[in-house]
Scaffold this motif. Structure first.
Motif, PDB file in Angstrom:
ATOM      1  N   ILE A 219      -8.085  -4.661   0.263  1.00 35.54           N
ATOM      2  CA  ILE A 219      -6.959  -5.537   0.588  1.00 35.54           C
ATOM      3  C   ILE A 219      -7.239  -6.312   1.871  1.00 35.54           C
ATOM      4  O   ILE A 219      -7.012  -7.522   1.945  1.00 35.54           O
TER       5      ILE A 219
ATOM      6  N   GLN B 106       4.181   5.704   6.256  1.00 35.80           N
ATOM      7  CA  GLN B 106       3.389   5.966   7.451  1.00 35.80           C
ATOM      8  C   GLN B 106       1.872   5.873   7.222  1.00 35.80           C
ATOM      9  O   GLN B 106       1.176   5.109   7.893  1.00 35.80           O
ATOM     10  N   ASN B 107       1.414   6.629   6.223  1.00 36.57           N
ATOM     11  CA  ASN B 107      -0.010   6.726   5.970  1.00 36.57           C
ATOM     12  C   ASN B 107      -0.647   5.359   5.725  1.00 36.57           C
ATOM     13  O   ASN B 107      -1.674   5.009   6.305  1.00 36.57           O
TER      14      ASN B 107
ATOM     15  N   ASP C 227       3.627   0.389  -3.978  1.00 35.71           N
ATOM     16  CA  ASP C 227       4.178  -0.006  -5.276  1.00 35.71           C
ATOM     17  C   ASP C 227       5.375   0.804  -5.751  1.00 35.71           C
ATOM     18  O   ASP C 227       5.734   0.746  -6.911  1.00 35.71           O
ATOM     19  N   SER C 228       6.010   1.588  -4.868  1.00 38.31           N
ATOM     20  CA  SER C 228       7.225   2.272  -5.325  1.00 38.31           C
ATOM     21  C   SER C 228       8.417   1.331  -5.129  1.00 38.31           C
ATOM     22  O   SER C 228       8.270   0.179  -4.749  1.00 38.31           O
ATOM     23  N   SER C 229       9.578   1.861  -5.404  1.00 34.46           N
ATOM     24  CA  SER C 229      10.801   1.068  -5.407  1.00 34.46           C
ATOM     25  C   SER C 229      11.020   0.332  -4.082  1.00 34.46           C
ATOM     26  O   SER C 229      11.403  -0.839  -4.042  1.00 34.46           O
TER      27      SER C 229
ATOM     28  N   ALA D  61       0.014  -5.352  -4.456  1.00 41.11           N
ATOM     29  CA  ALA D  61       0.603  -4.014  -4.457  1.00 41.11           C
ATOM     30  C   ALA D  61      -0.500  -2.967  -4.375  1.00 41.11           C
ATOM     31  O   ALA D  61      -1.638  -3.221  -4.749  1.00 41.11           O
ATOM     32  N   TYR D  62      -0.158  -1.798  -3.867  1.00 46.05           N
ATOM     33  CA  TYR D  62      -1.119  -0.687  -3.829  1.00 46.05           C
ATOM     34  C   TYR D  62      -0.306   0.613  -3.806  1.00 46.05           C
ATOM     35  O   TYR D  62       0.851   0.596  -3.415  1.00 46.05           O
ATOM     36  N   PRO D  63      -0.910   1.750  -4.260  1.00 44.74           N
ATOM     37  CA  PRO D  63      -0.167   3.018  -4.198  1.00 44.74           C
ATOM     38  C   PRO D  63      -0.123   3.573  -2.775  1.00 44.74           C
ATOM     39  O   PRO D  63      -1.132   3.503  -2.057  1.00 44.74           O
TER      40      PRO D  63
ATOM     41  N   THR E  79       8.453  -2.586  -3.563  1.00 51.16           N
ATOM     42  CA  THR E  79       8.644  -3.605  -4.583  1.00 51.16           C
ATOM     43  C   THR E  79       9.884  -4.455  -4.302  1.00 51.16           C
ATOM     44  O   THR E  79       9.846  -5.678  -4.407  1.00 51.16           O
ATOM     45  N   SER E  80      10.992  -3.789  -3.932  1.00 50.84           N
ATOM     46  CA  SER E  80      12.210  -4.579  -3.770  1.00 50.84           C
ATOM     47  C   SER E  80      12.154  -5.439  -2.507  1.00 50.84           C
ATOM     48  O   SER E  80      12.539  -6.612  -2.529  1.00 50.84           O
TER      49      SER E  80
ATOM     50  N   TYR F 133       2.366  -4.584  -0.250  1.00 54.46           N
ATOM     51  CA  TYR F 133       3.437  -3.588  -0.326  1.00 54.46           C
ATOM     52  C   TYR F 133       3.024  -2.400  -1.155  1.00 54.46           C
ATOM     53  O   TYR F 133       2.248  -2.506  -2.093  1.00 54.46           O
TER      54      TYR F 133
ATOM     55  N   SER G 117      -0.237   6.428  -1.664  1.00 50.82           N
ATOM     56  CA  SER G 117      -1.065   7.594  -1.373  1.00 50.82           C
ATOM     57  C   SER G 117      -2.528   7.212  -1.140  1.00 50.82           C
ATOM     58  O   SER G 117      -3.370   8.078  -0.971  1.00 50.82           O
ATOM     59  N   THR G 118      -2.834   5.935  -1.125  1.00 53.91           N
ATOM     60  CA  THR G 118      -4.231   5.485  -1.040  1.00 53.91           C
ATOM     61  C   THR G 118      -4.929   5.995   0.233  1.00 53.91           C
ATOM     62  O   THR G 118      -4.261   6.300   1.226  1.00 53.91           O
TER      63      THR G 118
END
Lengths: 401, 294, 598
Positions: free
Chosen positions: A216, A234-235, A178-180, A205-207, A183-184, A176, A209-210
Motif C-alpha cells: 500500500i 491500532q496495529n 475492511d471491516s464495518s 482496503a486491507y484487513p 468501510t463506512s 481503510y 490483522s495484516t
C-alpha cells in the motif's frame, strides 16, 4: 467433571431464576462489550455513562428517584440480543444506554424496538444504527459521516492553505481497514470529498490483522499522493506510519479517522518524532479550548477520583455528555413510560459550546443528534491536540515539514 | 520497473519473515504429525518475552535469544509431553486439533489478561533503519531476518541429515513403529522435535519483535500463513518450507500491489487450496503419504 | 446360550432408558422457558436449540463421516445471507430457508469433492482456508452482500417473516428445527447411509471392498449437513435480524459448533445435544461471572477447560454415559464359549467346472523399476476354487488388488461375467462389488467402533438396502461363520481367528458370486484351519466361485480344484494340485535350486 457441571448448572439456574432484584429506584441498562476483543474501549465508554449517573444521583436523581445501572455484556451479536432481552424482561429497565460497537448496537436496538423500550446510542458511529427508521432509538454522538465531514473540511480549510495549494490540486489517497468501521468512514470520505471538489486518486482496503503494508505504501508513493486518509485500528496505524517513514514516503498530510490514531500507545509505538504533525478526527479529546467545552475539567476530576487514572480515550467523555443530556431531560418529564421518555428526549435543545464535549444536542431526522460533530486533532509533541474547528482549537495547526 | 523490483524485494523479505516463523511448524507438523494451532501463540509468547527483556532489562532484543529460545524449547517439550502425548493413543486423532485450539485460546486470553489489548512495542535499536541499494529500500532488521532464516534452514537440514539425533528424528518421521523396533525412544524424539520446533519460533520471535508491534492476537495471523507455507513446501521438508515461504511472500506482495490488499488472503488461500487438491504432497515434498491403501 | 439372549435384553433395557432420558431432556428444553416465561430464559433456550441443531448437523460430517470440518460457518453464513437477501426482496424466510439449504448443499458438494481426497488435518485446514476465502469475498462484494456493515431485515412482525414480538414462536421454530435435525441424524445413523459412513471413517479400503461408494456417501453426508446448517443459519439470521461477515463466517463460531459435538460425544447421535445443553448455559454463566472480572479471564478459563476435557474425557459425555452402561453389561459376559465343534469333514468330490466367470489377460504392473506382475493370465470358472500360491513377494496381493479394482494395471484386462451373462470390465472397487466380486484383506480390517453385527451389516447392505433385512442377513451369515455369540461385541474385542472369520463374514453378507480370499488361514490355529476349509467348501457349494491366496499347503491341496503358482510376478505353473506340487520349477521357487537337483 460431570458433577461440577451439574453444580455449576444449578448455580447458574439459581442465578437466572431466583433473586428478582427488588428495586424501588429506576433501572437503566448499560449494554457494552465488557469482555472479548472490544472490552477495552467498551469499558472506557461505560465509565462515561457511570460518571453521568453518579452526578445525577448526587444531585437528587431523576424525578426524585435514584438511578440504578444494570450492566449487560454484549460480547458478540447473539449475546447482545440475549443481554438486551435480559435487561428488558428480567431487570425491567426503562431504557438502555450503549454500546460502543455498531454491530452490537444494531442487533440489540432491534430487540429494544420490538419490546418498545427506548435505546440511547452514545458511541457507535455506523450509519446503519440510525438509518433504519426505528422509533425508539436515539443517537447522541457524532457519526462516521460527521467524522468524514470534519476531515474533508479540515483539508479544505486548513491543510490546503497551509500547503499553499488549492484544495482541488491535492492528490488524495484513502486507505481503510475492511471491516464495518473503515468501510463506512471511507465511503463518506469519498462522497463528501468528491462533493467538495477534491481529487481522490485511489481508495484501498486491507484487513486490519495484516502484518505488512508495504504494498500500500508503495502504491501511494508511486501515485505521489499528497494527503493520505487512513481509517484504522491500532496495529495497522502503527504499521502504516512506520512503513511509510521507512519507505521514505512523506506526504503533505496524513489524516487518521479516530481508532488507532487517537491512542497514546500508537504514538509511543511509532515514535513521537515520526507521528508529530499527523492529523486525526475523533470525538472530543482532552487538550481542547476549555471555553468551548465547559465542564470538561469537572469530568476529568470525577474520572480521576473514581477510576484513579486519566481517561484512556475520548469515548468516556462522549458517553458522559450523551448520557447527561438524556438524563437531564428525563428529569423534566413525568414518569418513565417509553412514550413519555421519547417525548422528553425529542424536546432536548442544547446549544453548541455548552456541553463538556463542545457540541450541542438536538435530535433531527432518524433521531440522530444533528448538532453532534467530530473534532480535528493533531499530534503535537507527543500529545493529541485539538486544532479544528477554530472555536474548539487549543493550538494552531502545524505544517508537517 | 523500479516499483516492480521493490515489490519483489518486499515479497522476498516478507518470505524471510514467513520462513522463520514457519520452519518450526515444519518440524512439528511434518514429523510429530500434530496440527499445532497454538504455533502462532508460541510466537506471541516469544515476542512478549523479548519485549519484557528488552524494556525491563534494557537489553538489545537480539540478546534476548539466550533466554527466549530455551524458554520456548521447554514450553514445546511440555506441550508435547503433557498435551499431545496423552492423546496419541486416542482413537480419534483429530481431537489433538481441539487440544491445540484450546491451548491457543487459553494463551491468547492469558496475554490479554496480563498485557491488555494495547500493542506492546519492543525498542528497535536501529533495526528499523532503511538501507538504500539503488532504487531499493530495505530495513536492517529485515535483512538480518532473511539471513538468519537462511542459516537456520541450512543448519536444520544438516542437523537432520548428518547427526545421530537428526537421523533418529527422520527415522521416526518415516515409520514410527519401525523406529521403535530399532530401539529409538520415540516419545523422547517427539519431545525433542516439538521442543526444537518451538525453539525455532523463539528465535523468530526475537527477530520479529523489534520490527512488528506485539499484541495478544498477533499469532493468529501467522499461524494460518505458516500452515500454508508448510503444506506448500511439503510436510517435513525444511528446504521446501523455505521455498514455500518465498513463494507465499511473493504472492502476498504482488497480489497486494496489483490486485488489492483486501484480496491478498484470497490469493494466498486460493493457492493453498489448489496445492492441496492438485499436489497434496507439496511442491517439493517426496512421496505422497496421505492415503493408505492396504 | 443364555448369554446370547441376555445381551439383546440388556440392549433393550438400555434403549428404553435412553429413550425416556431423551424425551425428558427434550421436554425440559421446551417446557422450562415456557413455565418461567422470561425473555432472557427464552433466549438461553433458543440459543441451546440453535447450537444443538448446528452441532448435530456438523456431527453428520465431523462425527459419522469423520471429516473434521472447521469451516461449517460457511454453510451457516450462506443460509443466513440467502434468507435475509430474499426477505429484503419480499420472499418469506420459510422459502429462503430451503433456497439457502439448496445452495449450501450444492456449495458443500462442490468444495468437498476435491477436499475429500484429503484426510484428517488436511481437510480441517482446507475448510479453514475456504472459510477465510468466503469471509473475504463477503466483505469485498459490497453491492451483493452489504460488505462489512452487513445486512438487516425490515421488522415485519408475523409467522411468515419469522419475526416476533413475543418469544414463544421463536422457541417453537428453534425447537422444531432442532428436533428435525436430531431426527435426520438419528435416521442416518440407524440406516444404510450411517453404517456406510462409519465404515468409511473406520477403514476406507474395507468399506470400498464392501461395495460402499465412499466418496458418494461422504458427499451425501456433507450435503445433508450443509443443508441443515444453512436452515438453522436462516433462522438465526432472522432471529438476530441482522448479519455481517465477521460473525456469519467466523472461525471461532465454527470451532464452537464442533466443540459442542466433541464434548458431547463425537459420532454419537445425541452427544451434540447433550454438549449444547450443558455448555451453552455454562458459557453464558461463566461470561457473566468472569467476564466482568478482567478482560481475557473468561476466554482463558474457556480454553483451559477445552484442553482438560480433551485430555480427560476424550470420548465426550456420551462416552461417560456409555461406560456406565457397559459396566453394568459386563456382568452378563459377552465372551461366550467357542461355538460347537466343527462339523464332520465331508468327503470331497470335485464338481464339474462350469462356465468361465472371471478372465484375466496379460496383466502387467510396475512399481518404479520393479516388475511386480509380469503378463499374468488365468481364468476362473463357476463353482471352482482356484488356489493362488507362491513365495513371499511373488505379487499375489498386488494381483488381488488389480482384480478387485484397488489398483490399476499398467496393461492387460480383467473381465467379469455379470449376472446378465455379459462380460464387463470393471475399473473400481464399487463396480467389482456390483458385479458380485467380494474380497478380504490379508491384514484384517474390522470397523473397530462397530459391533460384530454392524460390521457384517455393512456388507449385507450391498444386497439389502433396508436395515431390518440387512440385520437379518447379517445374523444368518454370523451364525454360519460361528460368530453368533459375539453379535453385540465390539469388533476390536475378537481374537485373531474371530477377526479373520469376521472378515469373511462381511464379504459373504454381500452374497458375492466370486470371492477373493487373501490368506484367511494365516496365523490361526489348527482347528480353525479345519473349520475354515469346511467353510470354504460350503460356500462353494452355494455356487460361489473362489480365488484363494494361501500359504497353508494342507488347505490348498484339499480345497483347490485348480492351482496357480506365482513367482516374481510370473505364472510359473498351473494345473491340478497334485501335478503342480511335483513341478520342479515350483519346488525350486519355494525351496531353492539345489533341491531340484537333489
Amino acid at each position: 467433571m460431570k458433577l461440577t457441571n451439574v453444580l455449576k448448572m444449578t448455580a447458574a439456574a439459581g442465578a437466572i431464576l431466583g433473586a428478582q432484584a427488588a428495586y424501588a429506584d429506576v433501572t437503566f441498562g448499560a449494554l457494552y462489550p465488557f469482555s472479548g476483543q472490544l472490552a477495552l474501549l467498551g469499558e472506557e465508554s461505560a465509565r462515561g455513562l457511570e460518571l453521568a449517573v453518579d452526578e445525577i444521583n448526587a444531585s437528587g436523581g431523576v424525578q426524585g428517584e435514584q438511578i440504578v445501572l444494570e450492566r449487560g455484556d454484549a460480547v458478540d451479536n447473539n449475546q447482545a440480543i440475549g443481554e438486551a432481552r435480559r435487561l428488558i424482561s428480567r431487570e425491567g429497565v426503562k431504557a438502555i444506554f450503549g454500546s460502543y460497537s455498531s454491530s452490537r448496537s444494531i442487533a440489540a436496538s432491534q430487540v429494544a424496538e420490538l419490546s418498545g423500550i427506548p435505546y440511547f446510542e452514545l458511541g457507535a458511529v455506523a450509519d446503519e444504527v440510525t438509518g433504519r427508521g426505528l422509533q425508539y432509538l436515539f443517537r447522541v454522538n457524532p457519526t462516521a459521516e460527521d467524522m468524514a465531514d470534519t476531515i474533508i473540511n479540515m483539508i479544505v480549510d486548513k491543510v490546503a492553505p497551509a500547503a499553499g495549494k488549492a484544495p482541488g490540486d491535492l492528490k488524495i489517497g484513502i486507505i481503510y481497514e475492511d471491516s464495518s468501521y473503515g468501510t463506512s468512514v471511507s465511503g463518506h470520505e469519498q462522497r463528501l470529498g468528491a462533493a467538495a471538489g477534491l481529487n481522490i486518486v485511489t481508495s484501498l482496503a486491507y484487513p486490519a490483522s495484516t502484518v505488512d503494508m508495504s504494498s500500500i505504501v508503495l502504491d501511494l508513493k508511486q501515485r505521489e499522493i499528497d494527503v493520505v486518509l487512513q481509517t484504522s485500528y491500532q496495529n495497522d496505524s502503527v504499521l502504516f506510519l512506520q512503513q511509510s517513514h521507512e519507505a521514505g514516503f512523506a506526504p503533505l498530510a496524513i489524516i487518521g479517522g479516530g481508532g488507532g490514531y487517537s491512542t497514546q500507545p500508537t504514538a509511543d509505538a511509532v515514535g513521537h518524532d515520526i507521528i508529530d504533525g499527523v492529523l486525526n478526527a475523533d470525538f472530543t479529546q482532552y487538550v481542547v479550548n476549555k471555553e468551548f467545552t465547559p465542564g470538561i475539567d469537572d469530568f476529568l476530576a470525577a474520572y480521576q477520583e473514581k477510576y484513579g487514572t486519566e481517561p484512556r480515550s475520548g469515548h468516556s467523555l462522549t458517553n458522559y455528555v450523551g448520557a447527561m443530556a438524556v438524563l437531564q431531560s428525563l428529569n423534566e418529564a413525568d414518569g418513565f413510560d417509553a412514550d413519555t421518555i421519547i417525548e422528553a428526549v425529542s424536546a432536548i435543545d442544547i446549544p453548541e459550546g455548552t456541553t463538556a464535549a463542545g457540541y450541542g444536542v438536538k435530535f433531527g431526522e432518524n433521531n440522530q443528534n444533528e448538532r453532534a460533530r467530530m473534532m480535528g486533532l493533531q499530534w503535537q509533541d507527543g500529545k493529541l491536540v485539538t486544532v479544528y474547528p477554530d472555536d474548539a482549537a487549543a493550538a494552531e495547526l502545524r505544517s508537517r515539514n | 520497473m523500479d516499483v516492480f523490483l521493490q515489490v519483489v524485494v518486499n515479497g522476498l523479505l516478507l518470505g524471510g519473515l514467513f520462513a522463520i516463523t514457519s520452519v518450526g511448524l515444519t518440524l512439528i507438523f511434518g514429523i510429530v504429525k500434530v496440527v499445532n494451532f497454538a504455533h502462532g501463540e508460541f510466537l506471541m509468547i516469544g515476542m512478549y518475552a523479548t519485549f519484557l527483556i528488552s524494556t525491563k532489562l534494557g537489553l538489545h532484543p537480539y540478546a534476548a535469544v539466550a533466554a527466549v529460545v530455551p524458554l520456548l524449547f521447554v514450553l514445546g517439550m511440555l506441550t508435547q509431553k503433557l498435551l499431545i502425548e496423552p492423546l496419541m493413543s486416542a482413537r480419534n486423532h483429530d481431537i489433538q486439533i481441539f487440544a491445540t485450539v484450546g491451548l491457543s485460546t487459553a494463551l491468547i486470553n492469558l496475554a490479554l489478561l496480563l498485557f491488555g489489548a494495547d500493542i506492546a512495542t519492543t525498542p528497535a535499536y536501529g533495526l528499523r533503519t532503511a538501507i538504500e541499494i539503488g532504487p531499493i529500500r530495505m530495513l536492517v532488521g529485515q535483512i538480518v531476518m532473511f539471513g538468519v532464516a537462511t542459516a537456520l534452514v541450512i543448519g536444520l537440514h544438516f542437523f537432520l541429515q548428518r547427526t545421530r539425533s537428526g537421523r533418529g528424528i527422520r527415522a521416526v518421521a518415516q515409520n514410527r513403529a519401525a523406529a521403535q523396533l530399532m530401539g529409538i525412544n520415540v516419545s523422547r524424539v517427539y519431545m525433542i522435535t516439538f521442543g526444537l520446533g518451538a525453539a525455532c519460533v523463539g528465535l523468530a520471535a526475537c527477530l520479529v519483535a523489534p520490527l512488528y508491534p506485539t499484541s495478544p492476537g498477533i499469532g493468529t495471523y501467522f499461524v494460518l500463513t505458516a500452515f500454508v507455507v508448510v503444506v506448500l513446501g511439503g510436510l517435513g521438508s525444511i528446504g521446501g518450507a523455505f521455498l514455500g515461504a518465498m513463494i507465499i511472500g511473493l504472492i502476498d506482495s504482488l497480489s497486494g500491489f496489483y490486485i488489492g490488499s483486501d484480496m491478498r488472503e484470497v490469493a494466498v488461500f486460493g493457492v493453498f487450496l489448489l496445492i492441496l487438491i492438485l499436489r497434496p504432497q507439496g511442491l517439493f515434498g517426496g512421496r505422497l503419504k496421505l492415503s493408505h491403501v492396504s | 446360550m443364555t448369554d446370547q439372549t441376555n445381551t439383546p435384553n440388556a440392549k433393550t433395557v438400555k434403549r428404553t432408558t435412553g429413550a425416556i432420558a431423551l424425551a425428558a431432556l427434550l421436554a425440559a428444553i421446551f417446557i422450562t422457558p415456557v413455565v418461567v416465561d422470561d425473555q432472557f430464559v427464552y433466549h438461553i433456550f433458543i440459543t441451546i436449540c440453535i447450537f444443538a441443531g448446528l452441532s448435530t448437523a456438523w456431527n453428520i460430517v465431523g462425527g459419522f463421516a469423520g471429516q473434521l470440518s472447521l469451516g461449517h460457518a460457511i454453510f451457516y453464513g450462506i443460509g443466513a445471507y440467502v434468507g435475509i437477501m430474499l426477505t429484503n426482496i419480499g420472499i418469506s424466510p420459510w422459502i429462503g430457508m430451503f433456497a439457502g439449504a439448496a445452495i449450501a448443499a450444492a456449495v458443500a458438494a462442490i468444495i468437498s469433492y476435491p477436499c475429500f481426497r484429503l484426510h484428517g488435518p488436511f481437510f480441517a485446514l482446507s475448510t479453514i482456508a475456504l472459510l477465510e476465502v468466503f469471509r473475504v469475498l463477503a466483505l469485498h462484494f459490497r453491492d451483493f452482500t452489504g460488505g462489512a456493515t452487513g445486512m438487516m431485515i425490515p421488522l415485519n412482525i408475523g409467522w411468515e417473516w419469522m419475526v416476533f414480538r413475543e418469544r414463544l414462536p421463536a422457541l417453537i421454530i428453534a425447537f422444531g428445527m432442532m428436533c428435525f435435525i436430531l431426527a435426520v441424524a438419528w435416521w442416518i445413523r440407524s440406516h444404510r447411509l450411517g453404517f456406510q459412513l462409519v465404515a468409511t471413517r473406520e477403514r476406507e479400503s474395507a468399506a470400498r471392498a464392501a461395495g460402499v461408494g465412499t466418496v458418494k456417501v461422504r458427499l451425501f453426508a456433507v450435503a445433508i449437513s450443509a443443508a441443515l446448517t444453512a436452515m438453522m443459519g436462516t433462522f438465526h439470521g432472522m432471529y438476530l435480524t441482522f448479519i455481517e461477515p465477521e460473525s456469519a463466517f467466523s472461525l471461532s463460531f465454527s470451532i464452537q459448533i464442533a466443540m459442542f459435538a466433541l464434548i458431547g460425544g463425537l459420532g454419537t447421535v445425541f452427544g451434540p445435544l447433550l454438549g449444547a445443553v450443558l455448555l451453552v448455559p455454562l458459557t453464558e454463566f461463566a461470561r457473566g461471572a468472569l467476564g466482568a472480572e478482567a478482560i481475557g479471564l473468561h476466554g482463558f478459563v474457556y480454553g483451559a477447560v477445552l484442553v482438560l476435557v480433551v485430555i480427560f474425557v476424550p470420548n465426550g459425555l456420551m462416552g461417560l454415559v456409555g461406560r456406565w452402561f457397559s459396566a453394568r453389561e459386563a456382568t452378563s459376559g459377552t465372551q461366550a464359549a467357542e461355538v460347537a465343534t466343527p462339523e464332520e469333514t465331508r468327503t470331497f468330490t470335485p464338481p464339474e467346472p462350469g462356465e468361465e466367470i472371471v478372465r484375466v489377460r496379460n496383466l502387467n504392473k510396475h512399481f518404479g523399476g520393479l516388475h511386480v506382475t509380469n503378463d499374468v493370465s488365468f481364468t476362473l470358472r463357476e463353482g471352482e476354487i482356484l488356489g493362488l500360491i507362491g513365495p513371499n513377494g511373488a505379487g499375489k496381493t498386488t494381483l488381488f488388488n488389480m482384480i478387485s479394482g484397488f489398483l490399476e494395471a499398467d496393461s492387460g484386462t480383467v473381465e467379469v461375467k455379470g449376472p446378465d451373462g455379459k462380460w464387463h470390465s470393471p475399473t473400481n472397487p464399487a463396480d467389482f462389488a456390483t458385479l458380485g466380486v467380494g474380497r478380504t484383506f490379508q491384514i484384517v480390517q474390522p470397523f473397530a467402533a462397530m459391533t460384530v453385527e454392524e460390521n457384517i451389516m455393512v456388507g449385507a447392505f450391498h444386497r439389502y438396502p433396508h436395515v431390518d433385512d440387512a440385520r437379518a442377513a447379517a445374523r444368518r451369515t454370523a451364525e454360519k461363520m460361528g460368530l453368533g455369540p459375539y453379535l453385540h461385541a465390539e469388533a476390536s474385542s475378537l481374537t485373531i481367528g474371530g477377526l479373520k472369520r469376521l472378515e469373511v463374514a462381511r464379504v459373504m453378507a454381500m452374497e458375492p458370486r466370486v470371492l477373493l480370499l487373501d490368506e484367511v488361514m494365516a496365523g490361526i490355529n489348527q482347528s480353525d484351519v479345519r473349520r475354515a476349509i469346511d467353510l470354504m467348501l460350503s460356500i462353494r457349494d452355494e455356487g460361489v466361485s473362489i480365488i484363494a491366496i494361501e500359504h497353508v499347503m494342507q488347505a490348498v491341496m484339499s480345497l483347490s480344484d485348480h492351482v496357480i503358482v506365482l513367482s516374481s510376478g510370473e505364472v510359473i505353473a498351473e494345473g491340478k494340485p497334485r501335478t503342480v506340487v511335483e513341478d520342479p520349477q515350483v519346488i525350486e521357487a519355494y525351496l531353492g535350486k539345489e533341491f531340484t537337483h537333489a
